[in-house]
Design an enzyme around this catalytic site. Structure first.
Site, short mmCIF file in Angstrom:
data_model
loop_
_atom_site.label_atom_id
_atom_site.label_comp_id
_atom_site.label_asym_id
_atom_site.label_seq_id
_atom_site.Cartn_x
_atom_site.Cartn_y
_atom_site.Cartn_z
N SER A 195 0.88 -1.51 -0.08
CA SER A 195 0.03 0.14 0.20
C SER A 195 0.61 1.15 0.25
O SER A 195 0.53 2.82 -0.68
CB SER A 195 -0.78 0.04 1.10
N ALA A 228 -2.27 0.31 10.15
CA ALA A 228 -1.08 -1.06 10.27
C ALA A 228 -1.30 -1.79 8.79
O ALA A 228 -2.36 -1.51 7.73
CB ALA A 228 -2.13 -2.38 11.43
N PRO A 229 -0.21 -1.91 8.29
CA PRO A 229 0.97 -2.66 8.98
C PRO A 229 1.92 -1.23 9.39
O PRO A 229 3.14 -1.40 9.47
CB PRO A 229 1.26 -3.80 8.52
N GLY A 230 1.22 -0.30 8.52
CA GLY A 230 2.40 1.45 8.41
C GLY A 230 2.56 1.25 7.15
O GLY A 230 3.67 2.44 6.95
N ASP A 247 -4.07 2.83 15.17
CA ASP A 247 -4.55 1.59 14.10
C ASP A 247 -4.83 0.51 15.96
O ASP A 247 -3.38 0.87 16.17
CB ASP A 247 -3.82 1.08 13.18
N ASP A 283 -6.59 5.29 4.68
CA ASP A 283 -6.69 3.99 3.43
C ASP A 283 -7.40 2.65 4.72
O ASP A 283 -7.17 1.73 4.29
CB ASP A 283 -5.54 3.05 3.55
N LYS A 312 -13.03 3.49 -1.49
CA LYS A 312 -13.43 1.89 -2.37
C LYS A 312 -14.94 2.01 -2.38
O LYS A 312 -15.80 2.61 -1.72
CB LYS A 312 -13.23 1.16 -0.33
#
Length: 363
Positions: A195, A228-230, A247, A283, A312
């Site tokens: 991401s 997460a995960p960052g 998060d 996100d 989304k």
């Protein structure tokens, strides 16, 4: 002459781009119609005055387009000869002679491309070979400047198959400067997730060089909602920002070791900062209207100066949902807001939005 706009898009999103072009053209007073096929990765919007429509509808305002061209020719038989090897360079040169005004200025560059579709992938080798031959041929005929000149219009040859191509013109300052409209970014081994590429592409695509220099500076502060995960926090840290990563899930351990990240285990839809931040990014996987509403709250309350967030999209009526979400976002912000949106190459069923309040006291 093949008058209209030719725009690239993500394969499968042709109906969304066609609907966007049709609605936006009608709002601007241009009559026309969209032609496309599902999975082709491009849309042709036919209209009588493509140059005027292109000027009225800048590339920067299109959401589902990766590239915008003024279409000038559709070569259905690209140099085919009954008993000879196809002369594709000659066919393109002849089409330019027919389509362009006599004595017109030379192009500053030429790109031979294919749509980003499964059907077009086998044409990549032909595109490379034709591009090399075409560049030499067009320079010899005076259609191309002796050296690349980014200040001039660029010619695009879009191969649909081995014997068919569209010719289009991309004007300076109103185009993507990446081949096929796709920035080729590499996944960094330290990035916590793929991401990260989305936020990197967003900064490259939605901000210009001056804005990146002014708005992404060492010492600025940001929040990453649903971090997460960052991956997005990692991009912000690489740009010198201090980040509050919000998060309930875990972050990559090496991200915390940077000394620039505070991990706050909280709900990104509830948490708000104690003081205004330079950036907020988000996100989170949520209903797009709920995300748009929360992002508007952040700007309205002055919790951040700028934001990048993803919406989304549903499986159906994605253009309608996009329109409604962005309209609601602007309305709920309750103050003048600038926004830019794009379906990025690294997006999937989503669009990415950059926004800022126009009455902010800081640039």
């Amino acid at each position: 002459m093949d008058s209209g706009l030719l725009c690239y898009c993500r394969a499968g999103f042709e109906p969304e781009l066609a609907a966007e072009l049709t609605e936006r053209a009608a709002e601007l007073g241009f009559a026309g119609y969209a032609r496309t096929e599902r999975g082709s990765a491009f849309v042709h919007y036919a209209c009588d005055d493509a140059a005027a429509l292109s000027q009225a509808l800048p590339f920067s305002r299109l959401i589902f387009a990766r590239q915008k061209l003024v279409s000038i020719a559709d070569l259905a038989t690209l140099g085919a000869r009954a008993s000879h090897k196809p002369d594709r360079v000659g066919a393109i040169r002849d089409a330019l002679e027919r389509s362009l005004p006599a004595g017109g200025a030379a192009f500053g560059d030429v790109l031979v491309e294919t749509p980003d579709s499964d059907a077009a992938k086998p044409l990549a080798g032909l595109a490379r070979a034709l591009g090399n031959a075409l560049r030499a041929g067009l320079r010899a005929s005076g259609h191309l400047t002796p050296r690349d000149d980014p200040s001039r219009p660029r010619l695009h040859v879009v191969l649909v198959d081995g014997d068919r191509a569209h010719l289009g013109i991309a004007n300076p300052g109103d185009r993507s400067d990446w081949p096929m409209g796709i920035p080729r970014l590499r996944m960094h081994p330290q990035a916590p997730s793929r991401s990260a590429l989305k936020l990197e592409e967003a900064f490259l695509t939605l901000l210009d060089a001056r804005e990146r220099e002014a708005w992404l500076r060492d010492g600025m502060h940001a929040a990453d909602l649903g971090a997460a995960p960052g991956g997005w926090s990692w991009v912000l840290v690489r740009n010198g920002l201090h980040v509050t990563s919000v998060d309930n899930g875990p972050l990559a351990p090496h991200l915390l070791e940077s000394g620039r990240v505070d991990h706050l285990r909280a709900d990104g839809f509830v948490w708000s900062p104690k003081r205004p931040l330079d950036w907020m990014v988000c996100d989170m996987v949520e209903q797009p209207r709920r995300v748009a509403s929360r992002m508007a709250t952040w700007l309205r309350e002055g919790w951040c100066r700028r934001t990048v967030f993803n919406l989304k999209l549903p499986m159906k009526k994605r253009w309608d949902e996009t329109r409604q979400c962005l309209a609601a976002f602007v309305a709920e912000a309750e103050r003048p807001v600038e926004w830019r949106a794009r379906q990025l190459y690294h997006d999937r069923e989503e669009i990415t939005v950059f926004a800022r309040m126009l009455d902010s006291t800081r640039a």
